[in-house]
Design a protein around this motif. Structure first.
Motif, PDB file in Angstrom:
ATOM      1  N   TYR A 297       0.717  -1.344  -0.013  1.00  7.54           N
ATOM      2  CA  TYR A 297       0.045  -0.133   0.023  1.00  7.54           C
ATOM      3  C   TYR A 297       0.824   1.215   0.035  1.00  7.54           C
ATOM      4  O   TYR A 297       1.891   1.431   0.725  1.00  7.54           O
TER       5      TYR A 297
ATOM      6  N   PRO B  69       1.361   7.718  -4.947  1.00  6.39           N
ATOM      7  CA  PRO B  69       1.633   6.795  -6.128  1.00  6.39           C
ATOM      8  C   PRO B  69       2.937   6.517  -6.493  1.00  6.39           C
ATOM      9  O   PRO B  69       3.853   7.888  -6.328  1.00  6.39           O
TER      10      PRO B  69
ATOM     11  N   LEU C  33       3.376   5.703 -12.058  1.00  9.73           N
ATOM     12  CA  LEU C  33       2.087   6.153 -12.111  1.00  9.73           C
ATOM     13  C   LEU C  33       1.644   7.653 -12.292  1.00  9.73           C
ATOM     14  O   LEU C  33       0.478   8.075 -12.568  1.00  9.73           O
TER      15      LEU C  33
ATOM     16  N   TYR D   8      -2.909   6.505 -15.874  1.00  8.19           N
ATOM     17  CA  TYR D   8      -3.044   6.122 -14.354  1.00  8.19           C
ATOM     18  C   TYR D   8      -3.384   7.365 -13.506  1.00  8.19           C
ATOM     19  O   TYR D   8      -4.085   7.300 -12.337  1.00  8.19           O
TER      20      TYR D   8
ATOM     21  N   TYR E 176      -7.071   7.280 -13.803  1.00  9.98           N
ATOM     22  CA  TYR E 176      -7.643   6.483 -12.704  1.00  9.98           C
ATOM     23  C   TYR E 176      -7.583   6.544 -11.304  1.00  9.98           C
ATOM     24  O   TYR E 176      -8.583   6.087 -10.675  1.00  9.98           O
ATOM     25  N   LEU E 177      -6.562   7.051 -10.932  1.00 10.97           N
ATOM     26  CA  LEU E 177      -6.369   7.253  -9.604  1.00 10.97           C
ATOM     27  C   LEU E 177      -6.920   8.677  -9.061  1.00 10.97           C
ATOM     28  O   LEU E 177      -6.683   9.085  -7.804  1.00 10.97           O
TER      29      LEU E 177
ATOM     30  N   SER F 111      -8.262   9.515  -5.445  1.00 10.25           N
ATOM     31  CA  SER F 111      -8.048   8.291  -4.582  1.00 10.25           C
ATOM     32  C   SER F 111      -7.036   9.000  -3.167  1.00 10.25           C
ATOM     33  O   SER F 111      -6.451  10.078  -3.554  1.00 10.25           O
TER      34      SER F 111
ATOM     35  N   VAL G 245      -2.795   3.847  -3.054  1.00  9.11           N
ATOM     36  CA  VAL G 245      -3.011   2.830  -4.202  1.00  9.11           C
ATOM     37  C   VAL G 245      -2.374   1.754  -3.679  1.00  9.11           C
ATOM     38  O   VAL G 245      -1.596   1.472  -3.008  1.00  9.11           O
TER      39      VAL G 245
ATOM     40  N   ARG H 202      -9.555  -3.118 -10.272  1.00 10.08           N
ATOM     41  CA  ARG H 202      -8.128  -3.554 -10.653  1.00 10.08           C
ATOM     42  C   ARG H 202      -7.769  -2.848 -11.958  1.00 10.08           C
ATOM     43  O   ARG H 202      -8.601  -2.826 -12.890  1.00 10.08           O
TER      44      ARG H 202
ATOM     45  N   ILE I 111      -2.620  -2.475 -10.315  1.00  3.36           N
ATOM     46  CA  ILE I 111      -2.736  -1.336  -9.329  1.00  3.36           C
ATOM     47  C   ILE I 111      -4.148  -1.271  -8.833  1.00  3.36           C
ATOM     48  O   ILE I 111      -5.216  -1.653 -10.034  1.00  3.36           O
TER      49      ILE I 111
ATOM     50  N   ALA J 164      -6.969   1.390  -7.155  1.00  2.00           N
ATOM     51  CA  ALA J 164      -7.065   2.758  -6.500  1.00  2.00           C
ATOM     52  C   ALA J 164      -7.989   2.518  -5.092  1.00  2.00           C
ATOM     53  O   ALA J 164      -8.778   1.827  -5.078  1.00  2.00           O
TER      54      ALA J 164
ATOM     55  N   GLY K 159     -10.803   5.845  -4.512  1.00  3.34           N
ATOM     56  CA  GLY K 159     -11.008   6.537  -5.753  1.00  3.34           C
ATOM     57  C   GLY K 159     -12.396   6.461  -6.509  1.00  3.34           C
ATOM     58  O   GLY K 159     -13.343   5.958  -5.973  1.00  3.34           O
TER      59      GLY K 159
END
Length: 207
Positions: free
Chosen positions: A51, A55, A59, A64, A67-68, A71, A74, A129, A173, A175, A178
């Motif tokens: 964890y 990030p 990333l 990414y 996506y993150l 969040s 990650v 994921r 990865i 999130a 997120g």
């Protein structure tokens, strides 16, 4: 103890086989049942993760960043169900091609289902994921995950063309807290989304 709903797992297997809405046959259904039991007996599930509040540097680029977005952390992970499955699939490919294809699909679906179940048990709110190669990301980013987690220590290696061994392995990865799992429209996972192919929405399911 693995406790996924058998019908849900079977739907995932059929999706791997390409039965997106197509009529299923009793013979295929029976072969899936047999192959799935074999996968369960042969699999050696391993899940390793770390964890990160911030990030890792690889990333810090699209897709990414999208996506993150939003969040609070990650999870970087690698998972496998072991080499015995690979050996069995290879053997069957020489003696029973149809059964080999079904066993391969069962193994892929089983790996994802086991990883999902493991992640559901983690004390975080998680997005779906995301693996390198999804959403126009570079599959070679798997190498950064290997640099972080060193999965060679527990039997997962990375060869030419970023091909993992055992082949039924994943690196990705997830999130934490997120927003990537809140809607389909505009989601960077949409093109590769297994749940959408099955007529489902990830944000309507418990993660």
């Amino acid at each position: 103890m693995f406790s996924a709903d058998s019908s849900e797992l079977k739907n995932r297997i059929y999706a791997y086989l390409g039965y997106h809405g197509a009529e299923r046959s009793e013979s295929t259904d029976s072969l899936i049942d047999e192959s799935l039991e074999e996968v369960k007996k042969l699999s050696r599930f391993v899940y390793r993760y770390e964890y990160f509040d911030a990030p890792p540097s690889f990333l810090s680029k699209e897709p990414y960043l999208s996506y993150l977005a939003g969040s609070t952390g990650v999870i970087v992970s690698v998972t496998t169900i072991g080499l015995d499955i690979d050996r069995r699939i290879k053997l069957l490919s020489k003696t029973d091609a149809a059964r080999s294809v079904v066993l391969d699909s069962c193994a892929s679906a089983y790996l994802e289902e086991r990883a999902d179940e493991f992640e559901r048990a983690l004390p975080y709110s998680l997005a779906p994921r995301f693996c390198p190669g999804y959403g126009d990301s570079d599959v070679s980013d798997i190498r950064y995950i290997f640099d972080l987690l060193r999965p060679e220590k527990f039997g997962i290696t990375l060869g030419a063309n970023n091909y993992m061994l055992p082949s039924k392995s994943m690196a990705g990865i997830v999130a934490v807290n997120g927003a990537a799992n809140m809607q389909c429209k505009g989601c960077i996972l949409e093109k590769d989304c297994r749940r959408k192919k099955e007529g489902k929405k990830c944000f309507s399911e418990k993660r």
